[in-house]
Design a protein around this motif. Structure first.
Motif, PDB file in Angstrom:
ATOM      1  N   ALA A  88      29.810  43.921  44.351  1.00  0.00           N
ATOM      2  CA  ALA A  88      28.738  43.317  43.552  1.00  0.00           C
ATOM      3  C   ALA A  88      29.309  42.786  42.247  1.00  0.00           C
ATOM      4  N   LEU A  89      28.701  41.716  41.744  1.00  0.00           N
ATOM      5  CA  LEU A  89      29.136  41.117  40.482  1.00  0.00           C
ATOM      6  C   LEU A  89      28.386  41.800  39.341  1.00  0.00           C
ATOM      7  N   LYS A  90      28.905  42.924  38.898  1.00  0.00           N
ATOM      8  CA  LYS A  90      28.295  43.695  37.830  1.00  0.00           C
ATOM      9  C   LYS A  90      29.300  43.886  36.699  1.00  0.00           C
ATOM     10  N   ASN A  91      28.773  44.036  35.470  1.00  0.00           N
ATOM     11  CA  ASN A  91      29.655  44.181  34.310  1.00  0.00           C
ATOM     12  C   ASN A  91      30.512  45.443  34.376  1.00  0.00           C
ATOM     13  N   ASP A  92      29.998  46.477  35.059  1.00  0.00           N
ATOM     14  CA  ASP A  92      30.745  47.725  35.127  1.00  0.00           C
ATOM     15  C   ASP A  92      31.614  47.813  36.388  1.00  0.00           C
ATOM     16  N   SER A  93      31.810  46.687  37.068  1.00  0.00           N
ATOM     17  CA  SER A  93      32.622  46.682  38.281  1.00  0.00           C
ATOM     18  C   SER A  93      34.090  46.903  37.952  1.00  0.00           C
ATOM     19  N   VAL A  94      34.805  47.504  38.920  1.00  0.00           N
ATOM     20  CA  VAL A  94      36.256  47.594  38.813  1.00  0.00           C
ATOM     21  C   VAL A  94      36.853  46.460  39.629  1.00  0.00           C
ATOM     22  N   SER A  95      38.063  46.074  39.303  1.00  0.00           N
ATOM     23  CA  SER A  95      38.716  45.009  40.053  1.00  0.00           C
ATOM     24  C   SER A  95      39.014  45.481  41.461  1.00  0.00           C
ATOM     25  N   ILE A  96      39.016  44.561  42.383  1.00  0.00           N
ATOM     26  CA  ILE A  96      39.219  44.903  43.782  1.00  0.00           C
ATOM     27  C   ILE A  96      40.615  45.466  44.048  1.00  0.00           C
ATOM     28  N   ASP A  97      41.553  45.230  43.126  1.00  0.00           N
ATOM     29  CA  ASP A  97      42.895  45.770  43.303  1.00  0.00           C
ATOM     30  C   ASP A  97      43.131  47.043  42.481  1.00  0.00           C
ATOM     31  N   ASP A  98      42.055  47.679  42.014  1.00  0.00           N
ATOM     32  CA  ASP A  98      42.180  48.937  41.281  1.00  0.00           C
ATOM     33  C   ASP A  98      42.905  49.964  42.156  1.00  0.00           C
TER      34      ASP A  98
END
Length: 240
Positions: free
Chosen positions: A168-178
């Motif tokens: 989801a495109l949320k401000n608290d998202s982590v990057s997909i490569d975390d």
């Protein structure tokens, strides 16, 4: 269900699906369909007609000139498809058969061990979804994801040891490569409907919210395109 094209019919046969009857252009009896027919009981009916007649009968143009009506295989349970799985895809409200078929193809090709679908998802065995998937709906295990008596849709997955990553495109998202995502022993990649994405309640129930970085002002990807990126990256694992 209806399987279309020799390739798809062959993959359905490989998965143990039982044919009921065939409908094809006459030349395919000794051409593209010959090998398929030799794999089946000779008593199974084979109906033929010219392409224009087939188009009138079916309502669409057969690009490979061969259809097979087949019996649905028994649907496995969530526990059965998740046994031994380390990376799974969870689809919520994906209703477009083209998108669903493309997601299955990506899941099979890019390292997902299974696919779970909410009750409102399109049927993976509808003709269009099967065709777009290139028959991978018969190659990767899938099951329905039913909420429990308290309405918790992910409770059983968590009980099996899965951590959930909502896309989801949320401000608290982590990057997909975390790196934390790759380090998870069991990870479920949760994706939502084509237009609005995941419901907030689904996002809140997940352990991570994951975002694919965007450029040039693009705000989102089609869910099938996003699945390819997500499965490629999140299918990777680091051993602890």
């Amino acid at each position: 269900f209806i399987a279309e094209s020799p390739l798809v019919i062959g993959r359905a046969l490989d998965a143990g699906c039982v044919p009921v009857s065939f409908l094809m252009e006459p030349q395919h009896i000794t051409g593209k369909g010959a090998e398929i027919l030799t794999r089946c009981d000779p008593d199974i009916p084979v109906y033929t007609a010219p392409l224009d007649v087939l188009t009138q009968l079916t309502g669409f143009h057969l690009t490979r000139g061969m259809l097979c009506a087949m019996r649905r295989p028994p649907l496995p349970t969530l526990d059965e498809v998740c046994a031994g799985a380390r990376r799974i895809a969870v689809l919520e409200n994906v209703m477009n058969p083209t998108n669903l078929g493309a997601i299955f193809r990506c899941a099979a090709a890019l390292g997902m061990d299974a696919v779970l679908l909410s009750p409102t998802c399109c049927d993976p065995l509808c003709r269009r979804a099967i065709r777009v998937s290139m028959g991978t709906v018969f190659q990767i295990p899938w099951a329905k994801l039913q909420p429990d008596e308290e309405g918790n849709r992910f409770g059983r997955l968590k009980a099996l040891g899965f951590r959930l990553a909502a896309t989801a495109l949320k401000n608290d998202s982590v990057s997909i490569d975390d790196p934390r995502l790759a380090a998870e022993p069991r990870l479920a990649v949760v994706m939502g409907t084509e237009g609005t994405g995941l419901e907030q309640s689904a996002i809140d129930a997940c352990d991570y919210t994951v975002m694919i970085p965007m450029h040039h002002g693009v705000d989102s990807l089609n869910v099938a395109a996003a699945s390819a990126v997500a499965f490629w990256q999140l299918g990777r694992r680091t051993e602890s």
